[in-house]
Design a protein around this motif. Structure first.
Motif, PDB file in Angstrom:
ATOM      1  N   UNK A 148       0.851  -1.188   0.000  1.00 18.65           N
ATOM      2  CA  UNK A 148       0.000   0.000   0.000  1.00 18.65           C
ATOM      3  C   UNK A 148       0.885   1.236   0.000  1.00 18.65           C
ATOM      4  N   UNK A 149       0.268   2.375  -0.272  1.00 13.72           N
ATOM      5  CA  UNK A 149       1.007   3.621  -0.153  1.00 13.72           C
ATOM      6  C   UNK A 149       0.062   4.730   0.277  1.00 13.72           C
ATOM      7  N   UNK A 150       0.627   5.682   1.016  1.00 14.61           N
ATOM      8  CA  UNK A 150      -0.082   6.890   1.424  1.00 14.61           C
ATOM      9  C   UNK A 150       0.717   8.056   0.876  1.00 14.61           C
ATOM     10  N   UNK A 151       0.040   9.023   0.289  1.00 14.58           N
ATOM     11  CA  UNK A 151       0.717  10.140  -0.363  1.00 14.58           C
ATOM     12  C   UNK A 151       0.169  11.447   0.188  1.00 14.58           C
ATOM     13  N   UNK A 152       1.065  12.371   0.492  1.00 17.51           N
ATOM     14  CA  UNK A 152       0.708  13.688   0.994  1.00 17.51           C
ATOM     15  C   UNK A 152       1.426  14.726   0.124  1.00 17.51           C
TER      16      UNK A 152
END
Length: 178
Positions: A166-170
């Motif tokens: 998974x990935x989280x991007x800000x």
């Protein structure tokens, strides 16, 4: 009409074929429900990793803005990736999540050891503490020039929950002006 036969008594009901079709439709619905329940359990079991990814992305973004405001970064030219500028201080590509170094910034060449999080008891320094290993989490800070006084900062935290990546991007924007 026969003498013993009543006009309203006719035999009716479900045939075997109709019952089998209804059973097949019901089985399909139950399988879909079980699959949805399984997917829900996977999401719930990985939600704490997603929360950690959000926190680590926010931490990185806030450290850049704080370093700019506190003048820990010598010049505007330093707020770039190493591969983008000779003056850039942020490492290119995904990096293991480490403790910030003396500059207070993450993903720079002076980062410390791998980061340790409190375990299930919520207390640091106990036997259940969790070390964020490179195979579980990585963080990338990508800085792109928009104009001479504006840059886009994108922090991407990648993590493994179960068998899935998974990935989280800000994403945010920064200028040399505090």
């Amino acid at each position: 009409m026969r003498i013993n036969e009543h006009p309203l008594t006719t035999q009716s009901g479900f045939t075997l074929v109709e019952a089998l079709i209804a059973l097949a439709i019901l089985s399909g619905g139950l399988l879909a429900l079980a699959s949805a329940l399984g997917q829900g359990m996977l999401l719930v079991s990985g939600s704490h990793y997603h929360q950690m990814a959000k926190e680590k992305a926010s931490e990185a973004m806030e450290s850049v803005f704080t370093a700019r405001d506190a003048r820990k970064i010598p010049s505007w030219d330093n707020i770039q990736n190493v591969g983008q500028s000779a003056d850039g201080i942020f490492l290119d590509g995904p990096q293991p999540i480490c403790a910030p170094g003396d500059d207070g910034l993450v993903n720079t060449d002076d980062d410390g050891d791998l980061e340790t999080l409190p375990g299930k008891d919520g207390v640091f320094g106990t036997t259940d503490d969790e070390i964020l290993t490179a195979d579980r989490f990585s963080r990338e800070i990508e800085i792109r020039n928009i104009s001479s006084n504006l840059r886009q900062i994108r922090v991407i935290v990648r993590y493994r929950a179960g068998n899935a990546q998974h990935q989280y991007q800000l994403t945010s924007y920064i200028s040399p002006f505090a």
